[in-house]
Design an enzyme around this catalytic site. Structure first.
Site, PDB file in Angstrom:
ATOM      1  N   HIS A 162      60.944  62.895 104.752  1.00  0.00           N
ATOM      2  CA  HIS A 162      62.029  62.064 104.208  1.00  0.00           C
ATOM      3  C   HIS A 162      61.768  60.573 104.471  1.00  0.00           C
ATOM      4  CE1 HIS A 162      66.093  60.814 103.258  1.00  0.00           C
ATOM      5  NE2 HIS A 162      66.530  62.052 103.131  1.00  0.00           N
ATOM      6  N   GLU A 269      60.488  60.940  98.854  1.00  0.00           N
ATOM      7  CA  GLU A 269      60.330  62.015  99.827  1.00  0.00           C
ATOM      8  C   GLU A 269      59.459  63.126  99.246  1.00  0.00           C
ATOM      9  OE1 GLU A 269      64.455  63.129 100.372  1.00  0.00           O
ATOM     10  OE2 GLU A 269      65.063  61.043 100.190  1.00  0.00           O
TER      11      GLU A 269
HETATM   12  C1  BG6 Z   1      68.239  63.098 100.440  1.00  0.00           C
HETATM   13  C2  BG6 Z   1      69.178  63.975  99.655  1.00  0.00           C
HETATM   14  O1  BG6 Z   1      67.020  63.748 100.619  1.00  0.00           O
HETATM   15  O2  BG6 Z   1      68.802  62.834 101.718  1.00  0.00           O
HETATM   16  C3  BG6 Z   1      70.521  63.301  99.550  1.00  0.00           C
HETATM   17  O3  BG6 Z   1      68.645  64.248  98.366  1.00  0.00           O
HETATM   18  C4  BG6 Z   1      71.060  62.958 100.928  1.00  0.00           C
HETATM   19  O4  BG6 Z   1      71.425  64.140  98.835  1.00  0.00           O
HETATM   20  C5  BG6 Z   1      70.022  62.139 101.669  1.00  0.00           C
HETATM   21  O5  BG6 Z   1      72.264  62.238 100.787  1.00  0.00           O
HETATM   22  C6  BG6 Z   1      70.433  61.783 103.106  1.00  0.00           C
HETATM   23  O6  BG6 Z   1      70.752  62.939 103.815  1.00  0.00           O
HETATM   24  P1  BG6 Z   1      71.311  62.852 105.285  1.00  0.00           P
HETATM   25  O7  BG6 Z   1      71.622  64.262 105.708  1.00  0.00           O
HETATM   26  O8  BG6 Z   1      70.232  62.249 106.120  1.00  0.00           O
HETATM   27  O9  BG6 Z   1      72.528  61.985 105.239  1.00  0.00           O
END
Ligand code: BG6
Length: 294
Positions: A162, A269
């Site tokens: 991510h 990501e």
């Molecule tokens: C992304 C998702 O990978 O991560 C989104 O596609 C999400 O939907 C984002 O809002 C952040 O996620 P988190 O759990 O770190 O707030």
């Protein structure tokens, strides 16, 4: 190559100045700097570094399930969003280096079912091993995840790296390499769509799961103000999620700071998040990304 290993972080610096810093919670890359000391990743000032939640920035690891729990996939339906690997405490397994004019360093981190607390293990009761390698070279960073099934029961996983990229101005960011590719639009009711033959640009909340038409080896390039800044090549990771929360979503995320920080980040990501990868006893799945500065 200089390595420092504190109680919670591992840092490596090449003789030419490039550096990487990894938090043991989540084996999260927190910082990646080029030889001039310029930071390449975005990191929220509101991030938690104690494992109480995933770091808001850097490169959190999503495993064993992507997104909010899928009620139709019983084995992972009790897990928190994006799984537990981003909050668990990993072990630093050591480094390997090559010295000389093209120095590099590889840092290895491990997480297995034995490292999890009982409550987490109860949510996903499989025996697994994760080996995560972070390789820093002068012009690139490679992150590789190897997932093994160390138990007798088969299991199914999704995984994703991510990455929060630091950009100067989101409104002049172009992402290429996703042209003509199918995607699911998470801000438009999960509608299946197809990217036009043009780069992805940003003018509002964006949350899309692409399966790039040209396959994982074709680079996805992030340009910032007309100049290519990052070139991402994937290995065995068939999807690319593109996320920017924009104004309202950034407001609603408690650890997102400053609130106008969405202007200086874009998440691109690399993952395997469409359907599930099944690992039988003894099987391994390896996925990687190499991010080059261009
Ligand atoms: C992304 C998702 O990978 O991560 C989104 O596609 C999400 O939907 C984002 O809002 C952040 O996620 P988190 O759990 O770190 O707030």
């Amino acid at each position: 190559v200089t390595i420092s290993h504190g109680n919670s972080r591992v840092t490596a610096v090449l003789p030419t100045g490039e550096s990487v810093e990894v938090l043991l919670f989540g084996a999260t890359v927190l910082s990646w700097k080029d030889g001039a000391g310029d930071e390449k990743l975005w990191l929220s000032e509101g991030s938690k570094f104690d494992g109480s939640k995933g770091v808001r920035g850097g490169i959190p690891i999503v495993f064993p399930a992507f997104g909010s729990p899928d009620p139709n996939h019983a084995a992972t339906s009790k897990l928190p969003q994006h799984g537990f690997a981003r909050t668990a405490r990993w072990e630093f397994l050591g480094k390997s280096t090559s010295e000389g004019s093209s120095s590099s360093v590889k840092l290895d981190f491990g997480l297995s079912s034995d490292n999890l607390d009982e409550a987490t293990r109860a949510l996903w009761p499989y025996k697994f091993g994760l080996l995560y390698s972070v390789t820093l070279e002068r012009e690139s960073l490679t992150t590789t995840l190897v997932i093994t099934n160390d138990g007798d029961e088969p299991f199914e996983i999704q995984t994703l790296l991510h990455t929060y990229f630091r950009v100067k101005d989101i409104s002049s960011v172009h992402v290429t390499g996703l042209e003509d590719s199918p995607y699911t639009d998470k801000v438009d009711g999960m509608k299946p769509k197809t990217q036009a033959s043009s780069p992805v640009t940003f003018s509002g909340e964006t949350d899309r799961v692409y399966t790039p038409a040209k396959g994982p080896r074709h680079p996805v390039v992030i340009s910032d103000g007309g100049k290519p800044s990052f070139r991402i090549v994937r290995d065995n990771l068939d999807q690319v999620v593109v996320w920017n929360p924009w104004t309202d979503k950034a407001e609603s995320i408690p650890d997102f700071a400053p609130k106008d920080g969405y202007k200086n980040m874009v998440c691109v990501e690399a993952g395997s998040v469409q359907g599930w990868q099944k690992l039988d006893k003894g099987d391994a799945f390896e996925g990687a990304q190499t991010i080059s500065l261009s």
